[in-house]
Scaffold this active site. Sequence first.
Site, short mmCIF file in Angstrom:
data_model
loop_
_atom_site.label_atom_id
_atom_site.label_comp_id
_atom_site.label_asym_id
_atom_site.label_seq_id
_atom_site.Cartn_x
_atom_site.Cartn_y
_atom_site.Cartn_z
N ARG A 160 -10.32 -11.57 2.50
CA ARG A 160 -11.25 -12.62 2.05
C ARG A 160 -10.59 -13.99 2.05
NH1 ARG A 160 -12.12 -9.36 -3.34
NH2 ARG A 160 -11.62 -7.78 -1.78
N LYS B 175 0.83 -1.19 0.00
CA LYS B 175 0.00 0.00 0.00
C LYS B 175 0.87 1.26 0.00
CE LYS B 175 -3.77 -1.89 2.90
NZ LYS B 175 -4.92 -1.66 2.03
#
Length: 469
Positions: A323, A249
């Site tokens: 996820r 990120k």
Amino acid sequence: MPDFEFLAARPEMRFAEAGGASRLLHLVSSDTLAARLDALPKAQAAFAKAQGFGAGAGALCLLPGPEGVAAALLGVGDAQARSRDRFALAKAVPLLAEGAWALADIPPDLDLHALCLGWLLAGYRFERYAKSAPPKARLVCPEGVDRAQLEAMAEAEALTRDLINTPASDMSPDALEAAVHLLAKRHEAQVSVIAGEDLLAQNFPMIHAVGRAAASVPRLIDLRWGDAGPALTLVGKGVCFDTGGLNLKPGASMGLMKKDMGGAATVLGLAHMIMQTGAKIRLRVLIPAVENAVAGNSFRPGDILRSRKGLSVEVNNTDAEGRLVLADALALADEDKPDLMICMATLTGAARVALGPDLPPFYTDDDPLAQALMQAGTAQADPLWRMPFWAPYESKIEPGIADLDNAPSGGMAGSITAALFLRRFVTDTARFAHFDIYGWQPASAPARPKGGVGQGARAIFAALPEALA
């Protein structure tokens, strides 16, 4: 964690004890202002007028008496202002004089339960690293209000906020596990943990893959409580810090990643409500606790991972790791076929783009469950919004080289495709809902200081009697 105690006693987030004198806090709307001023002693009415009190939302006027403050007027504005203000009473809490206060003249369109909850939540302070003065005013619990339930809700919210607000330096997977043990000890629950290489041995390959590069080893935390009633399983994303992995990120996106375990923090708050109130439920809480770190053994873009369910997953972005860890935990939960399964995660930025930070979406195929959750969210000042498991988008998560794609290209419908991905791992449980929460209050608001915040837990708790009937 010797310097901080989760679930510490917070008198300022509880009602005043019975007995003793209390002052009246009059809630004054634009419509009732004239009548309320006429009912006051002349000196107090004159004082309120001289102060320019006009019953605007949040306006407070302390009324003098022979021994100091005798009572107070709190403006709640007009009907439109009240519809926009979730916790109208909370604005007054830090401004009121020390002592016990009782409510009076409550407008009929204001919910007493929400008023009292807002007061209790306004007492929250995060004090692990810096101390602050607590509010000194305490609320007398009104008749008709479930004191035990409201105090359990406030304490649960404090637990959730404390967990999220704690930075990753003190909230690693090890520390998150320790917090679960503290909660379990409080309620005589049982906790088991599968960690490190044992995750591979016991078939949790995606939890292991995501967390293996971190100093604090990945783990699956499993809390159980209760031996009677319907079965409820809560699954919470416990990514204690998310660098994005090898798809690193940028700095601006990494600044809030201590909150990426907000799903775990929220299900633990919900679990506390359930256990504290003695609900007749067989409760299970599953938390895949990891840190998505960067090292030589980080999982890579292009890797294909095998899941507990047997489905293969192509990793097209290591920053879509939540996820992956949830999938293994959901697969385990599904093997038990609980009566209801709830998944909570700070999962996608797409949900924030669609609904903003204050309104978390949830997904379910069960219409009665959705209706119960929506109604409970409104009643508990814990708003939610239903989003669809949109079947035409299933092809977006099917890359061809593997069964599933963890990060479909194109950037559209990101929250929906993430929800569809998770649903593939819940095949045997009849009732399932997934919540894509934010877990963060970006600017201070009444009863919600800037920082970590619970979303959806009170709504779920209130909907459980219907959802588990």
